[in-house]
Design an enzyme around this catalytic site. Structure first.
Site, mmCIF file in Angstrom:
data_model
loop_
_atom_site.group_PDB
_atom_site.id
_atom_site.type_symbol
_atom_site.label_atom_id
_atom_site.label_comp_id
_atom_site.label_asym_id
_atom_site.label_seq_id
_atom_site.Cartn_x
_atom_site.Cartn_y
_atom_site.Cartn_z
ATOM 1 N N ASP A 199 0.874 -1.170 0.000
ATOM 2 C CA ASP A 199 0.000 0.000 0.000
ATOM 3 C C ASP A 199 0.917 1.229 0.000
ATOM 4 O OD1 ASP A 199 -2.100 1.759 0.033
ATOM 5 O OD2 ASP A 199 -3.205 0.726 1.617
HETATM 6 C C1 BGC Z 1 -5.037 3.205 -0.166
HETATM 7 C C2 BGC Z 1 -5.079 2.193 -1.294
HETATM 8 C C3 BGC Z 1 -4.922 2.908 -2.600
HETATM 9 C C4 BGC Z 1 -3.605 3.671 -2.588
HETATM 10 C C5 BGC Z 1 -3.330 4.426 -3.863
HETATM 11 C C6 BGC Z 1 -3.813 4.088 -0.245
HETATM 12 O O1 BGC Z 1 -3.908 5.132 0.653
HETATM 13 O O2 BGC Z 1 -5.087 2.540 1.069
HETATM 14 O O3 BGC Z 1 -6.282 1.481 -1.268
HETATM 15 O O4 BGC Z 1 -4.984 1.995 -3.651
HETATM 16 O O5 BGC Z 1 -3.653 4.613 -1.539
HETATM 17 O O6 BGC Z 1 -4.175 5.488 -4.023
#
Ligand code: BGC
Length: 731
Positions: free
Chosen positions: A271
């Protein structure tokens, strides 16, 4: 040797030599690409890997911009391009979060995860995936960051709307088609967030604890189905710690379970900013580090400084870690690139904002809307209405563009009011009063309440459209929004809507209550006085049309709750048995496997609306349940009859109860379901197979799944609390 045979052998050798030499010439004449095509997947990967320098390899295992990981230009390896997800392709960000204003980046806004799951229709999961995959491909994306598979464990989680359900079986069934739909378009799906990111509170710090049994029975099955049945190509490791170790650093989660036991052969992506330490991340099965550290906005976007960046080069050169660790990651990345035809110039273009995609968004919304309560007031009849009163800010509010990373710049979004206008045309006068204000400090406002009361009193029909919304990014902490990086503060509707709703229902007791949002709200203040309650979720760009169609009976509702709606927060197991995390930053899953209805039914707590509940404008009769067992496979057959006056769809749900278990098991567990579509008066015979896994539990002490001998009850019903037929089987 006879002359004839000598002649035969001479001719044979001549022909053979000719064929061989022409093949070799053909090979020499082959272009580099053509010879590449003839190689197996592994050979293609090795061919590229063997030409790469250490620096080039390391460049591939971390971000190269906010949504790409590095490529190797010299060898024709492009960057891997990613986008959120999960219910539409997100708008462009430029390379480093500067908004691209001059690009066509609006997209189909699909119903959110909870809405998709409420259809209980895996075929719609597949269609959902094809839209996402096709639009992602059109926009040049290789990976779409979805589906979200975290279990809906706590009604306060701000991100529940992005996920599917509280139930591991429903999760598994909905996700397989979703992933296949995406990947058949030549785009990789990314199942996230692995694992147990079921709250947003301090998500980068909290330590989640749970038993092995809860891990295996509740939290893992969705990911298992994604890997083994959906063949998902990428998985996102979650922010939180799991048993003391960050998910992105966890050898247990990534190597032992995911890549080992489950056989995942794709790429693990962290993530965004979830990686905290080079050695801990590079030595386990994490393949790509993504994210943008906030400090980069001041210090500049030097992605080499990532944990899995230049430091890794130094560590290999100093022989602290072996280069083979990096090779393993790059191999997987190259393999995924090949599997989505990244190197194939003839790869077909996707489609974007098509009528067909909008139609699929509509189909899903139609089947997602859940009729929670109806005491004879729905469907409304257009011919009886000259003036209709619509109350509530959600009648006109657009939701697509907020909520965190799942936001979508919708090509359009039909609000409930617009949907009603489309359906009613000019024959009916529609009066809309705000009732409440969506605003930072907004509280019940007597002037707005008075207007609403006056309006519903003087109308032939009245509809309240309220509930949740996605919040403001500068106001995370003082209200109950559905948004990432934020949990709700309680289960109450924001902006004092209870006050308004009580006044409106008092003025016109036939007012229909429609709630938008990602999950349950506390309805105790007014639900007894409401004759009809409809759960409309965030139902995508066609949500308003779908809602109008359900309210006026053009669509017969068939959605079923994919989660229990507790009457009050304290009833939910995550609050009754555990406690919302505090400064200790430990989220101990004390409720263990008793998540959602597994808790409510076992511990006899009355929910507001049960898991699997959803009414229809027609009625269904269930009869003749037959249970047959052969070689440990149980076959059920039963008849379902549409006994009402309209065509409709019913979700037949099969729950299993172990009557003689040596471990405490839930009162019932969903093990199969089938959605059937029937004309009025028609009937159908359903056959359902239950294999051993439908009767087994995970034994923490033996560390394996166990099927105990003894009696099992099979309950077939229209919801977890509306069981129509009961059978028995013995193992
Ligand atoms: C989120 C993810 C997301 C990523 C990219 C993170 O803060 O938890 O689900 O895909 O950001 O935007």
């Amino acid at each position: 040797m006879k002359l004839k045979s000598i002649f035969f052998w001479i001719t044979f050798l001549m022909v053979h030599t000719f064929l061989l030499s022409s093949c070799q010439t053909a090979e020499k004449n082959d272009t580099k690409e053509e010879s590449m095509k003839k190689l197996s997947l592994d050979e293609k990967v090795e061919a590229l890997l063997s030409q790469m320098t250490l620096e080039e390899k390391v460049n591939m295992i971390h971000a190269s911009s906010s949504f790409t990981s590095g490529g190797v230009e010299r060898l024709g390896i492009p960057e891997l391009t990613m986008s959120d997800g999960p219910h539409g392709v997100r708008h462009e960000h430029g390379r480093d979060w500067e908004k691209d204003s001059n690009v066509a980046d609006s997209s189909t806004y699909l119903p959110v995860g909870t809405a998709l799951a409420a259809t209980w229709n895996p075929d719609l999961g597949y269609k959902f995936g094809t839209v996402l995959g096709s639009e992602a491909k059109f926009r040049g994306k290789d990976v779409i960051l979805g589906p979200g598979l975290n279990i809906i464990r706590d009604p306060l989680n701000g991100r529940n709307f992005e996920y599917l359900t509280e139930d591991p079986y429903l999760n598994s069934r909905m996700v397989v088609g979703y992933i296949k739909g995406i990947q058949e378009q030549g785009v990789a799906a990314c199942a996230k967030h692995y694992i147990a990111n079921s709250l947003e509170y301090e998500r980068q710090k909290v330590n989640v604890l749970m038993s092995d049994r809860a891990f295996r029975e509740i939290y893992l099955p969705g990911f298992k189905a994604a890997v083994q049945e959906g063949k998902v190509l990428t998985i996102m490791s979650a922010y939180n710690k799991f048993r003391g170790v960050y998910c992105s650093h966890s050898g247990y989660l990534l190597d032992d379970v995911l890549k080992g036991e489950l056989g995942f052969d794709g790429v693990v992506i962290s993530d965004w900013n979830a990686v905290k330490n080079t050695m801990e991340a590079v030595t386990v099965g994490l393949d790509i580090e993504m994210g943008t550290d906030l400090t980069m906005f001041e210090t500049g976007f030097d992605y080499g400084k990532f944990h899995m960046g230049d430091t890794v080069v130094t560590l290999v050169k100093n022989k602290v870690i072996d280069e083979s660790l990096v090779d393993q990651k790059v191999r997987r990345i190259l393999s995924v690139m090949h599997r989505i035809d990244k190197f194939d110039e003839t790869k077909k273009q996707g489609a974007y904002n098509t009528k067909e995609h909008q139609q699929i968004a509509r189909e899903i919304a139609d089947e997602a809307i859940v009729l929670l309560k109806n005491e004879g007031v729905l469907p409304l009849k257009k011919e009886n209405i000259k003036k209709i009163s619509i109350v509530g800010a959600n009648a006109t509010h657009k939701h697509a563009g907020a909520g965190g990373s799942s936001q979508v710049k919708a090509f359009y979004e039909i609000t409930p009011l617009a949907g009603l206008q489309n359906l009613l045309g000019d024959d009916v006068t529609i009066e809309h009063s705000q009732g409440y204000e969506i605003g930072k400090e907004s509280k019940a406002n007597q002037k707005l309440i008075n207007e609403a009361v006056k309006s519903v009193k003087g109308a032939d029909a009245a509809i309240y459209i309220g509930g949740g919304f996605h919040g403001f990014s500068d106001d995370w902490n003082d209200n109950s929004y559905d948004a990432e990086d934020h949990d709700k503060v309680n289960m109450m509707m924001p902006f004092d809507q209870d006050e308004l709703l009580k006044a409106v229902l008092n003025a016109n007791p036939n007012t229909i209550v429609v709630l938008m949002g990602g999950g349950p709200v506390d309805m105790r203040a007014w639900s007894k006085d409401a004759k009809a309650i409809v759960q409309a979720w965030y139902a995508g760009m066609e949500g308003g049309n779908a809602l109008a169609s359900v309210l006026f009976g053009e669509t017969n509702p068939s959605g079923k709750l994919p989660m229990t709606f507790p009457a009050k927060l304290e009833d939910s197991p995550a609050h009754a048995l555990a406690k919302y995390p505090d400064e200790s930053l430990v989220i101990d899953h004390k409720e263990d496997i008793f998540v959602g209805y597994r808790y409510f039914d076992t511990y006899k707590v009355e929910p507001a609306f049960a898991f699997g509940h959803g009414l229809s404008y027609t009625t269904f009769e269930y009869k003749d349940l037959k249970v047959d067992k052969k070689d440990n496979v149980v076959t059920l057959s039963l008849e379902v009859i549409n006994t009402g006056q309209r065509k409709g769809a019913e979700v037949v749900q099969v729950y299993v109860k172990d009557e003689e278990s040596s471990l405490k098991r839930p009162e019932k567990e969903l093990k199969a379901f089938k959605k059937v579509f029937l004309e009025a008066g028609d009937s159908t015979t359903i056959k359902i197979e239950l294999k051993e896994d439908a009767f087994s539990y995970y034994d923490d002490t033996q560390k394996k799944w166990v099927l105990e001998s003894g009696k099992y009850t099979i309950e077939v019903g229209s919801s977890s609390r509306d069981i129509r037929l009961i059978g028995e089987v013995e193992f």
